[in-house]
Scaffold this motif. Structure first.
Motif, PDB file in Angstrom:
ATOM      1  N   TYR A 159       0.870  -1.192   0.000  1.00 22.35           N
ATOM      2  CA  TYR A 159       0.000   0.000   0.000  1.00 22.35           C
ATOM      3  C   TYR A 159       0.898   1.231   0.000  1.00 22.35           C
ATOM      4  N   THR A 160       0.804   2.057  -1.071  1.00 18.16           N
ATOM      5  CA  THR A 160       1.627   3.247  -1.221  1.00 18.16           C
ATOM      6  C   THR A 160       0.722   4.466  -1.305  1.00 18.16           C
ATOM      7  N   GLY A 161       1.042   5.497  -0.523  1.00 16.41           N
ATOM      8  CA  GLY A 161       0.197   6.673  -0.493  1.00 16.41           C
ATOM      9  C   GLY A 161       0.982   7.965  -0.498  1.00 16.41           C
ATOM     10  N   VAL A 162       0.373   9.013  -1.054  1.00 15.18           N
ATOM     11  CA  VAL A 162       0.930  10.356  -1.002  1.00 15.18           C
ATOM     12  C   VAL A 162      -0.208  11.319  -0.641  1.00 15.18           C
ATOM     13  N   LYS A 163       0.084  12.286   0.212  1.00 12.02           N
ATOM     14  CA  LYS A 163      -0.923  13.227   0.672  1.00 12.02           C
ATOM     15  C   LYS A 163      -0.398  14.653   0.552  1.00 12.02           C
ATOM     16  N   HIS A 164      -1.332  15.578   0.329  1.00 10.38           N
ATOM     17  CA  HIS A 164      -1.008  17.003   0.331  1.00 10.38           C
ATOM     18  C   HIS A 164      -1.957  17.714   1.296  1.00 10.38           C
ATOM     19  N   PHE A 165      -1.390  18.584   2.121  1.00  9.44           N
ATOM     20  CA  PHE A 165      -2.167  19.307   3.121  1.00  9.44           C
ATOM     21  C   PHE A 165      -2.030  20.808   2.888  1.00  9.44           C
ATOM     22  N   TYR A 166      -3.159  21.496   2.962  1.00 13.50           N
ATOM     23  CA  TYR A 166      -3.170  22.949   2.792  1.00 13.50           C
ATOM     24  C   TYR A 166      -3.978  23.556   3.936  1.00 13.50           C
ATOM     25  N   MET A 167      -3.498  24.687   4.435  1.00 14.91           N
ATOM     26  CA  MET A 167      -4.209  25.392   5.503  1.00 14.91           C
ATOM     27  C   MET A 167      -4.057  26.892   5.312  1.00 14.91           C
ATOM     28  N   MET A 168      -5.151  27.619   5.516  1.00 14.79           N
ATOM     29  CA  MET A 168      -5.127  29.066   5.589  1.00 14.79           C
ATOM     30  C   MET A 168      -5.839  29.457   6.880  1.00 14.79           C
ATOM     31  N   ALA A 169      -5.095  30.100   7.791  1.00 14.23           N
ATOM     32  CA  ALA A 169      -5.641  30.491   9.083  1.00 14.23           C
ATOM     33  C   ALA A 169      -5.567  31.998   9.232  1.00 14.23           C
ATOM     34  N   ASP A 170      -6.660  32.621   9.595  1.00  7.62           N
ATOM     35  CA  ASP A 170      -6.745  34.067   9.803  1.00  7.62           C
ATOM     36  C   ASP A 170      -7.324  34.291  11.192  1.00  7.62           C
ATOM     37  N   GLY A 171      -6.469  34.664  12.145  1.00  7.52           N
ATOM     38  CA  GLY A 171      -6.914  34.827  13.528  1.00  7.52           C
ATOM     39  C   GLY A 171      -6.178  35.940  14.233  1.00  7.52           C
ATOM     40  N   TYR A 172      -6.212  35.894  15.561  1.00 11.00           N
ATOM     41  CA  TYR A 172      -5.591  36.961  16.340  1.00 11.00           C
ATOM     42  C   TYR A 172      -5.317  36.462  17.753  1.00 11.00           C
ATOM     43  N   ALA A 173      -4.475  37.199  18.451  1.00 11.51           N
ATOM     44  CA  ALA A 173      -4.213  36.963  19.872  1.00 11.51           C
ATOM     45  C   ALA A 173      -4.291  38.307  20.592  1.00 11.51           C
ATOM     46  N   ILE A 174      -4.583  38.252  21.893  1.00  5.62           N
ATOM     47  CA  ILE A 174      -4.608  39.451  22.734  1.00  5.62           C
ATOM     48  C   ILE A 174      -3.465  39.327  23.733  1.00  5.62           C
ATOM     49  N   GLN A 175      -2.459  40.145  23.554  1.00  6.17           N
ATOM     50  CA  GLN A 175      -1.279  40.089  24.414  1.00  6.17           C
ATOM     51  C   GLN A 175      -1.001  41.475  24.976  1.00  6.17           C
ATOM     52  N   ASN A 176      -0.882  41.541  26.303  1.00 10.53           N
ATOM     53  CA  ASN A 176      -0.635  42.814  26.998  1.00 10.53           C
ATOM     54  C   ASN A 176      -1.667  43.870  26.609  1.00 10.53           C
ATOM     55  N   MET A 177      -2.941  43.431  26.568  1.00 11.50           N
ATOM     56  CA  MET A 177      -4.062  44.326  26.269  1.00 11.50           C
ATOM     57  C   MET A 177      -4.049  44.828  24.829  1.00 11.50           C
ATOM     58  N   GLU A 178      -3.275  44.216  23.952  1.00 13.40           N
ATOM     59  CA  GLU A 178      -3.179  44.650  22.576  1.00 13.40           C
ATOM     60  C   GLU A 178      -3.673  43.561  21.639  1.00 13.40           C
ATOM     61  N   PHE A 179      -4.334  43.971  20.569  1.00 15.45           N
ATOM     62  CA  PHE A 179      -4.858  43.082  19.549  1.00 15.45           C
ATOM     63  C   PHE A 179      -3.768  42.809  18.519  1.00 15.45           C
ATOM     64  N   GLN A 180      -3.423  41.507  18.331  1.00 12.80           N
ATOM     65  CA  GLN A 180      -2.363  41.134  17.408  1.00 12.80           C
ATOM     66  C   GLN A 180      -2.909  40.156  16.366  1.00 12.80           C
ATOM     67  N   PRO A 181      -3.246  40.665  15.176  1.00 12.93           N
ATOM     68  CA  PRO A 181      -3.763  39.770  14.130  1.00 12.93           C
ATOM     69  C   PRO A 181      -2.641  38.953  13.497  1.00 12.93           C
ATOM     70  N   ASN A 182      -3.020  37.805  12.909  1.00 11.06           N
ATOM     71  CA  ASN A 182      -2.036  36.980  12.211  1.00 11.06           C
ATOM     72  C   ASN A 182      -2.752  36.145  11.156  1.00 11.06           C
ATOM     73  N   LYS A 183      -2.140  36.091   9.985  1.00 10.75           N
ATOM     74  CA  LYS A 183      -2.676  35.283   8.887  1.00 10.75           C
ATOM     75  C   LYS A 183      -1.538  34.471   8.303  1.00 10.75           C
ATOM     76  N   GLN A 184      -1.754  33.168   8.162  1.00 10.13           N
ATOM     77  CA  GLN A 184      -0.701  32.322   7.627  1.00 10.13           C
ATOM     78  C   GLN A 184      -1.280  31.272   6.691  1.00 10.13           C
ATOM     79  N   THR A 185      -0.436  30.843   5.740  1.00  9.30           N
ATOM     80  CA  THR A 185      -0.789  29.799   4.781  1.00  9.30           C
ATOM     81  C   THR A 185       0.268  28.710   4.840  1.00  9.30           C
ATOM     82  N   VAL A 186      -0.161  27.458   4.864  1.00  6.05           N
ATOM     83  CA  VAL A 186       0.744  26.320   4.978  1.00  6.05           C
ATOM     84  C   VAL A 186       0.430  25.314   3.885  1.00  6.05           C
ATOM     85  N   SER A 187       1.473  24.742   3.280  1.00 11.10           N
ATOM     86  CA  SER A 187       1.327  23.676   2.292  1.00 11.10           C
ATOM     87  C   SER A 187       2.395  22.625   2.564  1.00 11.10           C
TER      88      SER A 187
END
Length: 778
Positions: free
Chosen positions: A494-522
């Protein structure tokens, strides 16, 4: 909470639908162990009509006139079955057939039939298969069942309904993916979690310990659990009620109507669970001078309730579809949050509730094109949740208020009156193509989209802005292509190959500040598995996989309760290798598996007294083995024992651990069991006292060897916090009338009231007693 029971009352009307159809005969064919048998030839002799059971052992003969008939069933390796029956007034008849095994000697070669679950267990995949039918009469959830499998350990953060982490050969938590009929279980919402899912809804549980097949189509790192739901094409009503310690109630009601002439199907699955979880725990409570005093109290503010109603309708065995089913479901939960992750701080008023409305469609066609089978699933969920943390009271473990804060909640510094809304859409396309007799291609495409936003007026006043109103989005796609080839009856690849893709658009709150972040992974992943059968009863399996796991929505965006967001997480990667051996006979089954994992960017839940957050912390090496032995000296008794050893070592440098030296390098990871096992003795008599009823009695036990809560290399060994060794024993008895029309079971758990601990030394329930009543009409 009890009002939700009224949702279930109309469902009992299904019973009346099970009678009064056009004349036909239908049923299922099983072996002596209750496993469904596909491919069995069933005939009505007088009409010279024949049929073959489908993948769930079901057969049907429609359009029968009144009269006397003989039905026969034959299958290689089993004794031939004959039964006379009569059709009167064009009333339908259901005949379920149990075949007895027979050994036939052909030129000194023994031919034995195998069930679908046995075939899967002996396939090229490293998988353990557990049939759940024998457990329907017991008070079990999925997490109770899977921890009986070798190489699997389940750890919970409290009593019934608490979150569960599953370990498979050193992989744990979210590294192990859970599926319901190939769809990630997390998609269905918290009310349908592994820790509370009743076994009555399922046909079997598949635990993949090595390479995860592309059919499941998600980013599992080194293990997966797939739950196959019940798919019986018969009329039935299955209802059960369980009453247990700590005011625990479990209600299951499932019913189905089948019109075999027009090939129509409709049914309802439902359950309702509730527990107060007020079991005793050992804690410390401040005395009048503020000094902590050890004491034993009952947990308070820890009630949990969850429920589900799922209605479905569709067709089967049509020219255009083997199965086309549409479903609508409503599920939810109400959860009192008792304490933080490390059970160091009690909460008295923090709550979370959630409800999910979902719709889905499922299509299957075996010959959509010549030699090609297609399966497609599509669905959408709409979830609403509420997190409440507003009180200024501070509580002790006995439920008393000992202080009033001037600001802040029990968990958050801002206090919360948060409402959450999410939308989740998913699609899965699966194609199987057999271009030639010995080869098969599989293509699986899985896509999902998650979107969430919230509203919190109290937090907005504290921060000066409602950060929770900012939407978060997560898009994932997993595409897999595999080829399986049988070079001979002995060697399969049994032989297999897989591809994974992710796009995440979120944020964190650090020291009372809003820190957005967007990343793409392949990322890509590859796998190779081999199975070689040395002779009929002995085979070996070997596999290698380079796997990737993408962070999920909770890890990236938090749960807005105990887990803070971290949108900067990177995917985990792992090199996984497995080597296993199986020896299978009628009476004795022995299985040995060895495993090796080298995992980087491990996503680790870092906890503190007030909150937790997922972080990329470690690189780890895992080596170990698990062994299981099953012995059935007689038809009525079965013995099973298994043991697992897993050595999980840190492979991160001091720059990652933050240490001034390399003392943590090659140290065993803390708070993870490394030696554990299970045992069971089960007695089952099918024709008890000659009454055609069934009596069962069982003893089961689980053992976990002691392990350190924190790093073993820190501090004095004699003074370190240690999770003690645990040996928990359970017993039970059940009695069922013929055809399971009524059954009753009695189950004492943790028989000797031993202290049990799980994640971060959180104490589990002591001795408990459960009584389960069940009726099954078909």
């Amino acid at each position: 909470m009890i009002y939700r029971l009224y949702i279930l009352i109309p469902l009992t009307l299904l019973q009346s639908l099970c009678f009064g159809q056009d004349a036909m005969i239908s049923g299922i064919v099983i072996d002596a162990h209750g496993e469904k048998l596909p491919g069995v030839t069933v005939q009505i002799n007088e009409l010279n009509r024949g049929s073959v059971t489908d993948h769930v052992g079901h057969y049907t003969f429609p359009n029968l006139k009144s009269g006397n008939y003989t039905i026969t069933a034959s299958f290689i390796g089993f004794q031939k079955y004959n039964q006379r029956f009569t059709i009167k007034d064009r009333k339908p008849i259901s005949i379920n057939i149990t075949l007895k095994e027979a050994v036939t000697q052909l030129n000194e070669v023994t031919v034995m039939a195998k069930s679908e679950s046995q075939e899967l267990h002996e396939s090229v995949a490293s998988v353990a298969v557990l049939e759940t039918k024998k457990l329907y009469a017991q008070s079990n959830n999925t997490s109770d069942v899977i921890k009986q499998i070798s190489g699997v350990n389940v750890r919970q953060t409290g009593g019934f309904g608490s979150s569960a982490d599953v370990y498979i050969n050193g992989m744990s938590g979210k590294q192990v993916k859970f599926f319901l009929d190939g769809i990630p279980l997390s998609y269905y919402g918290s009310g349908l979690g592994l820790n509370v899912l009743p076994v009555n809804l399922m046909e079997q549980i598949e635990v993949y310990k090595g390479v995860v097949p592309v059919d499941l189509g998600a980013d599992a790192l080194g293990g997966a659990i797939n739950i196959k739901s019940r798919k019986e094409y018969i009329n039935y009503l299955d209802a059960s009620y369980s009453l247990g310690s700590f005011n625990t109630h479990k209600v299951n009601l499932n019913g189905q109507y089948v019109n075999s002439e027009n090939h129509l199907i409709a049914g309802v699955n439902s359950f309702y669970n509730h527990s107060d979880n007020n079991y005793k725990v050992d804690v410390e409570i401040p005395d009048q001078f503020g000094n902590p005093e050890p004491t034993t109290v009952r947990r308070f503010h820890d009630q949990f309730t969850n429920y589900l109603v799922n209605a479905y309708a569709g067709v089967y065995d049509k020219k255009y579809a083997d199965r086309l089913v549409f479903s609508a479901r409503f599920s939810g939960l109400d959860d009192d949050i008792q304490h933080n992750a490390v059970m160091a701080q009690p909460y008295g008023q923090v709550t979370y509730d959630e409800s999910t409305l979902g719709f889905s469609a499922n299509y299957e066609k075996e010959e959509i094109l010549p030699r090609m089978a297609l399966k497609w699933y599509g669905g959408v969920n709409m979830t609403s949740g509420n997190f409440v943390d507003t009180t200024l009271n501070a509580y002790t473990w006995d439920g008393e208020v000992y202080d009033r804060r001037t600001d802040g909640g029990e968990i958050s510094t801002s206090r919360n009156l948060l409402s959450l809304h999410s939308r989740n859409a998913v699609s899965r396309l699966n194609l199987h193509h057999n271009p030639w007799e010995k080869g098969q291609f599989t293509l699986n495409v899985f896509s999902s989209r998650f979107n969430r936003y919230g509203k919190d007026p109290i937090a907005a006043e504290f921060y000066g802005e409602d950060f929770y109103a900012n939407p978060t989005t997560l898009i994932k796609n997993a595409t897999g292509l595999a080829y399986e080839h049988a070079f001979s009856t002995a060697l399969v690849s049994y032989t297999g190959v897989k591809h994974f893709y992710m796009m995440a658009d979120g944020y964190a709150i650090q020291n009372m500040e809003f820190q957005p972040n967007k990343q793409t992974v392949s990322n890509f992943g590859v796998s190779q598995s081999l199975r070689y059968r040395f002779f009929r009863d002995f085979l070996a399996k070997a596999s290698y996989e380079y796997a990737t796991r993408l962070p999920d929505e909770t890890e990236l965006f938090g749960d807005f309760t105990l887990v803070r967001p971290n949108p900067f997480l990177n995917p985990e990667q792992s090199h996984n290798a497995n080597l296993g051996f199986q020896f299978n006979t009628q009476k004795l089954k022995v299985e040995l598996n060895t495993f090796y994992r080298l995992t980087d960017n491990i996503i680790w839940l870092r906890t503190s007294q007030f909150f937790a957050q997922y972080q990329n912390l470690l690189k780890a090496l895992v080596k170990g083995l698990d062994v299981e032995v099953q012995y059935q000296p007689f038809d009525f008794i079965r013995l099973k024992a298994n043991a697992t050893y897993q050595d999980i070592r840190n492979r991160s440098s001091r720059s990652v651990t933050g240490s001034v030296d390399n003392r943590y390098y090659d140290a065993r990871l803390p708070n993870i069991p490394y030696l554990f096992g299970n045992g069971e003795v089960r007695y089952q008599k099918s024709d008890f006292l000659g009454t055609n009823s069934r009596f069962s009695a069982w003893w089961s036990a689980s053992y976990v060897h002691e392990f350190y809560l924190y790093w073993a290399v820190d501090g004095n060994k004699d003074l370190k916090n240690t999770i003690p060794s645990q040996f928990i024993q359970n017993i039970g008895v059940s009695y069922a009338l013929p055809a399971d029309r009524f059954s009753v079971s009695l189950e004492p758990t943790n028989l000797f009231d031993q202290k049990a601990f799980d994640n971060f030394s959180v104490q589990r329930p002591g001795r408990a007693l459960y009584v389960t009543l069940r009726t099954y009409l078909h």
